[in-house]
Design an enzyme around this catalytic site. Sequence first.
Site: not given
Length: 570
Positions: A124, A126, A277
């Site tokens: 991944d 982050d 979001r």
Amino acid sequence: MAPLSLPVSFLLKQTDCLQRANIFRNVLQGLRQRPFRSRLWKRNFVAVSRGIGQLLCQQPRAKHYAASVCSSSADGQDLTERLWSVYHETKRQTQAISTDSVNPDTIFANNEMSLRDIEIYGFDYDYTLAFYSSHLHTLIFNIARDILITKHRYPEGLRKYEYIPNFAVRGLHYDVQKALLMKIDAFHYIQLGTVYRGLQPVSDEEVIAMYEGCHVPLEIMSDFYGKSSHGHTMKQFMDIFSLPEMTLLSCVNDFFMKHNIDYEPVHLYKDVKEAIRDVHVKGIMYRAVEADIDKYICYGEQSQAVLKKLSAHGKKMFLITNSPFDFVDRGMSYIVGKDWRDLFDVVIVQADKPGFFNDRRKPFRRVTDKGALLWDRIHRLEKGQIYKQGNLYEFLRLTGWRGSRVLYFGDHIYSDLADLTLKHGWRTGAIIPELRKEIKIMNTQPYVHMMTWLQSLTGLIEQMQVHRDPASQAVVEEWIREREAMRPQTKDIFNAQFGSLFRTYHNPTYFSRRLSRFADIYMASISCLLNYDFQHTFFPRRTPLQHESPFWPEHNPAVSSSSPQDQSRV
């Protein structure tokens, strides 16, 4: 260099029954005149043995064992004196214990795994390859707070709230309907003392009244991915990025309560979720980080050295991230260099995990260096190219990278690791940055002494509760009160509100349960790989089950404190 395995003394400290049982029996051996009835095991505690020597410890059945410690006597005062004698001698010995420190750069194993079997490494981005400073959480909090005010028309007074860095920990549950943030253990029990409404703790009595006890039924727990959906009223926050979200929820709740504003908790949760979001999806956070990358990205995690070591040993590597290409390219260029793409055989951005691992419908799409999307069909995944979306099934078909020769690293237990280990048989590695801080706390002498005495005191209570005369029961009750007073200290030493990421007072947390199920290995950062060669095998420690006797090899200080290279010569 990280040790091959955890120091034995630390393992004993962390295994609930070992220290308290051995110290307790050592004390009793000195107090009793007749031998124990059955041999259990021999254990040499270095610190204790300095004062009392090595003792052969034995365990008869619990009731007869405890009863024989303080021989029956018509004189109740004599019996209580003997109880307190055991208490003080046990406490004296626990103060003498010292343990070896655990290296925070160790890789810990839940499942046996050998690096010699791993041919392909996946990552991944982050909090796996890129680590962020605390400024990023403040940024996310401030932007989301302002979105609530400007877009959702929340009160202007919310601007007075600032991000609280040490308020929440990862892995907490949030009751959407009751607006309560809490920590839940592996058995779905709420840890009393860790339930918050807004920024204020909720009393144990109120929690028990609301939930008719402390247990949270399965049907209202979060779903498989930690979400509150399909009737589930609990949301579990597993992402490091969720720390600002938990803090913002708590601050808004706090504001409404302080101003006696009637509100619907479900609406609040959904609005905060949407605001958070927007910070990500609309690119607000990405642009801010790219504009001041020195402020937000930590360079010192040695991700570059790990990737180049893997490349030098001929390992295949791929990147699957939910972040957009421009953001990843800027960060990887800062961390690794402009040629970072040369290290990876496949790069996939905006993958939409965990949907990437389950949805077969989304095809891969090639992305140009300038971010333009191409329409051609993808027949193979080429090195140096950038791909968007797609799905794991197509990835497996195009690469042939299947099964246990693939090791994938990520920080999100659900979105990154769960499907890979359950459905596809990949090996998985969890990146847990909080681990380094918690290990450093556990290495301190105050923590060691506190936990050793707490476990020893628990052993005293367990064994001596068989004495039912009022005087003995009064002594045991006093010990119970002391134990109850100590337990909050074991929480507060990690985090004043919610305690350790990995434990409730005694049981593993719900987070720990999922970590042990979905991650073969876990570590504080990807840089821990630098401490091991590619022939190394990670072994989980054999923690005794409750009905098993804990047999352990003798402690060897030379081995426990050495590096893998040193141990090969022992």
